[in-house]
Design an enzyme around this catalytic site. Sequence first.
Site, mmCIF file in Angstrom:
data_model
loop_
_atom_site.group_PDB
_atom_site.id
_atom_site.type_symbol
_atom_site.label_atom_id
_atom_site.label_comp_id
_atom_site.label_asym_id
_atom_site.label_seq_id
_atom_site.Cartn_x
_atom_site.Cartn_y
_atom_site.Cartn_z
ATOM 1 N N LYS A 1 0.855 -1.186 0.000
ATOM 2 C CA LYS A 1 0.000 0.000 0.000
ATOM 3 C C LYS A 1 0.892 1.237 0.000
ATOM 4 O O LYS A 1 1.495 1.580 1.015
ATOM 5 C CB LYS A 1 -0.910 -0.012 1.236
HETATM 6 N N1 LIG Z 1 -1.978 -1.398 -4.086
HETATM 7 C C1 LIG Z 1 -2.923 -0.519 -3.859
HETATM 8 N N2 LIG Z 1 -4.201 -0.796 -4.160
HETATM 9 C C2 LIG Z 1 -5.191 0.089 -3.918
HETATM 10 N N3 LIG Z 1 -4.987 1.299 -3.351
HETATM 11 C C3 LIG Z 1 -3.732 1.628 -3.022
HETATM 12 C C4 LIG Z 1 -2.650 0.749 -3.251
HETATM 13 N N4 LIG Z 1 -1.522 1.355 -2.841
HETATM 14 C C5 LIG Z 1 -1.867 2.540 -2.361
HETATM 15 N N5 LIG Z 1 -3.211 2.740 -2.436
HETATM 16 C C6 LIG Z 1 -3.903 3.938 -1.940
HETATM 17 O O1 LIG Z 1 -4.572 3.589 -0.755
HETATM 18 C C7 LIG Z 1 -5.826 4.238 -0.702
HETATM 19 C C8 LIG Z 1 -6.758 3.555 0.253
HETATM 20 O O2 LIG Z 1 -6.343 3.717 1.565
HETATM 21 P P1 LIG Z 1 -6.211 5.138 2.362
HETATM 22 O O3 LIG Z 1 -6.286 4.945 3.817
HETATM 23 O O4 LIG Z 1 -5.007 5.876 1.873
HETATM 24 O O5 LIG Z 1 -7.492 5.774 1.873
HETATM 25 P P2 LIG Z 1 -7.841 7.279 1.895
HETATM 26 O O6 LIG Z 1 -7.307 7.948 0.682
HETATM 27 O O7 LIG Z 1 -7.496 7.875 3.225
HETATM 28 O O8 LIG Z 1 -9.323 7.182 1.699
HETATM 29 P P3 LIG Z 1 -10.294 6.450 2.640
HETATM 30 O O9 LIG Z 1 -9.744 6.629 4.024
HETATM 31 O O10 LIG Z 1 -11.531 7.163 2.334
HETATM 32 O O11 LIG Z 1 -10.277 5.031 2.169
HETATM 33 C C9 LIG Z 1 -6.243 4.235 -2.149
HETATM 34 O O12 LIG Z 1 -7.193 5.229 -2.388
HETATM 35 C C10 LIG Z 1 -4.952 4.489 -2.876
HETATM 36 O O13 LIG Z 1 -4.751 5.881 -2.956
HETATM 37 MG MG LIG Z 2 -3.380 7.175 1.037
#
Ligand SMILES: Nc1ncnc2c1ncn2[C@@H]1O[C@H](COP(=O)(O)OP(=O)(O)OP(=O)(O)O)[C@@H](O)[C@H]1O
Ligand SMILES: [Mg+2]
Length: 747
Positions: A395
Amino acid sequence: MQKSITSFFKKKSDATDSPSPPKKVPKIDAKTELPDEPHIKSESASPETKPKVEPMSVDSEEKTSPVKNVKKEPKDTVDKTTDKKVTTIGLNSTSASKEDAENYDPSADSYHPLKNAYWKDKKVTPYLALARTFQVIEETKGRLKMIDTLSNFFCSVMLVSPEDLVPSVYLSINQLAPAYEGLELGVAETTLMKAICKATGRNLAHIKSQTQLIGDLGIVAEQSRVSQRMMFQPAPLNVRDVFRKLREIAKISGQSKMDLVYNMFVACRLSEARFFIRSLIGKLRIGIAEQSLLTALAIGLVKKNHIDDCKASKVAEVYKDEIADTTLLLKTAYCQCPNYDIIIPAILKYDIKELQERCPMHPGMPLRPMLAQPTKGVHEVFERFGGMQITCEWKYDGERAQIHRNEKGEISIFSRNSENNTAKYPDLIARSTGLLKGDVKSYIIDSEIVAWDVERKQILPFQVLSTRKRKNVDIEEIKVQVCVYIFDLLYINGTALVTKNLSERRKLMLEHFQEVEGEWKFATALDTNDIDEVQQFLEESIKGNCEGLMVKTLDEEATYEIAKRSRNWLKLKKDYLSNVGDSLDLVVIGGYKGKGRRTGTYGGFLLACYDTENEEYQSICKIGTGFTDEDLQTHSEFLGKHVTSAAKSYYRYDPSLEPDHWFEPVQVWEVKCADLSLSPIHRAAIGIVDGERGISLRFPRFIRIRDDKNSENATDANQVAHMYQSQDQVKNNQKSSTQMEMEDEFY
Ligand SMILES: Nc1ncnc2c1ncn2[C@@H]1O[C@H](COP(=O)(O)OP(=O)(O)OP(=O)(O)O)[C@@H](O)[C@H]1O
Ligand SMILES: [Mg+2]
Ligand SMILES: [Mg+2]
């Protein structure tokens, strides 16, 4: 810097120390006039000050449809349900009268979308009808009533002047084009003030002081118009012309822009002036958000379908299920095709059930990304997925990017929020062909852009990426290099892949694209159902400068779910697995003045989550921790520009939390906390977990600004409830920790 903040605080604190009543929007009627300045009498204005009226182009139909030619409607169509509140239109009379227009009220219980559409003979929607709709919406308290009013107006337009539905919709949300095209009005207030002066003969100082007093140039413009007698009245404005001219105004500059604004303004009548000016400023102040607008359109459509057998005000009750289905279909289609120029003609022409296939996704138009759910550990992941085949991907902590290439080879890059980020990444566009393998004409890929250390060949933290310039980026001057980690393929060579499973999408991704060191990479992935291997992979991802893992289903329940926070994508973060599982993204709605070391800036803030169902912001905690002195300076400076005189009607909070200043809901902050607890004071997720108590955060800590989320993308009330409920101590004994709740002290 320091100086400007201090002076801002001084000015504002004076105001708060001796509170003045909130600025009231004066009700306007024909008799209301601003006191004339001593040296200007509008009726006897000198020829120089008298506006030269240059009427704008008039619809030919309007010029040539003489009243005597308008057909009389048969008497048996008299609407017996119409009460006195609404002027009955076109039933016994031959044409719409001036009064019909001035009394138009789509909020009336007896409103009939066909009979009360006083413009039905001309089939061109008057701008005044829309302005009157906005006016009654502005005076309406409840959200449902507001939506119902708007749906009545939309229904009338659908029935009598359907060509005007697209411009009516855009004008209602103050957009000139699909959001992702980024065409904005935002004419400077001083330019507008000058146009108003020229048109009304008032002087600039007067307009300025009135605007300060009332707090709304729209109202001042309207009042100035009321007292102005025209030599001759220009032709009435209509919705399609106003929209067309606004688009023109957005695209030109200088004197011709000013002239066009002036020409339009002199033609405004009654509340048209208010909303025309507000449109130009970029703030309509009627609070119609995207979701309300889609609901209003759906209800309007159902009303239209049942125009013969049901009174408009009863449709919502009688056809409840049809409204729910229509709303869902419309909102779903909008997630893959956020473009009213395509959606509206389709809803007018085809059955709503065909909408999704009539409005397909295509490169150049962003789709709402699939979102993930948080978890608190590897065990929870395995509990959820049972025996399903899964894959784990690193991630990456950067910025989500949907990268599109259309058949012409044009590339566009969209943010998590569907904003057009193309101009931010000219370097990616320049190197985009390196990514292709074989015959690729068009695609949509889902990815994360991260900052990249070219020398050490490694990922840099998010903070580095956030220092990159956003607009007008010159490729030669780029300081922060980036690498794109691709994790999904949603469209290839004319075919949408969202209904295919991840393993198939991934196969196509590997077939059509190739990695380029430090530029384009596939997300590091491991397909395994072994709990120890997942745990180990998680550790590795952290060593690789990632936030943790994304765990996804491969073959079963593995389609790409547009706009959904899906249970088939789980986040597994190392950092805060302990109790909460994830950070929250919250909206700053108020500020408390700092004391001691924090004097001169805000020392603490009031945060809120967003309740998508009720479209309101619900207070969730006060926060005073996690800020550097520099953060506080930056926040105070930024938020100082968004202070409002009172809380917004859509803020839910307890009076004991009243901050020194309220803010417009303009910024989202990522926040971590120790845990979530039930609260007698805060209102987050109220009614979901507990009827009377909301949820609050304990020991909240500021992490960073989330520029890629707007306020409506903030953590939703349902997510807050879900996070609260899945905490171990809540799961174990279902008892609240209200007594433990503590408020942060701000110093
Ligand atoms: N391998 C991956 N697959 C999907 N998403 C990924 C990956 N690597 C990084 N990401 C990021 O992780 C995000 C999901 O987790 P994150 O906690 O960062 O979400 P956020 O942007 O804070 O939004 P939310 O909290 O609403 O889910 C995705 O929107 C993407 O930007
Ligand atoms: Mg993020
Ligand atoms: Mg997050």
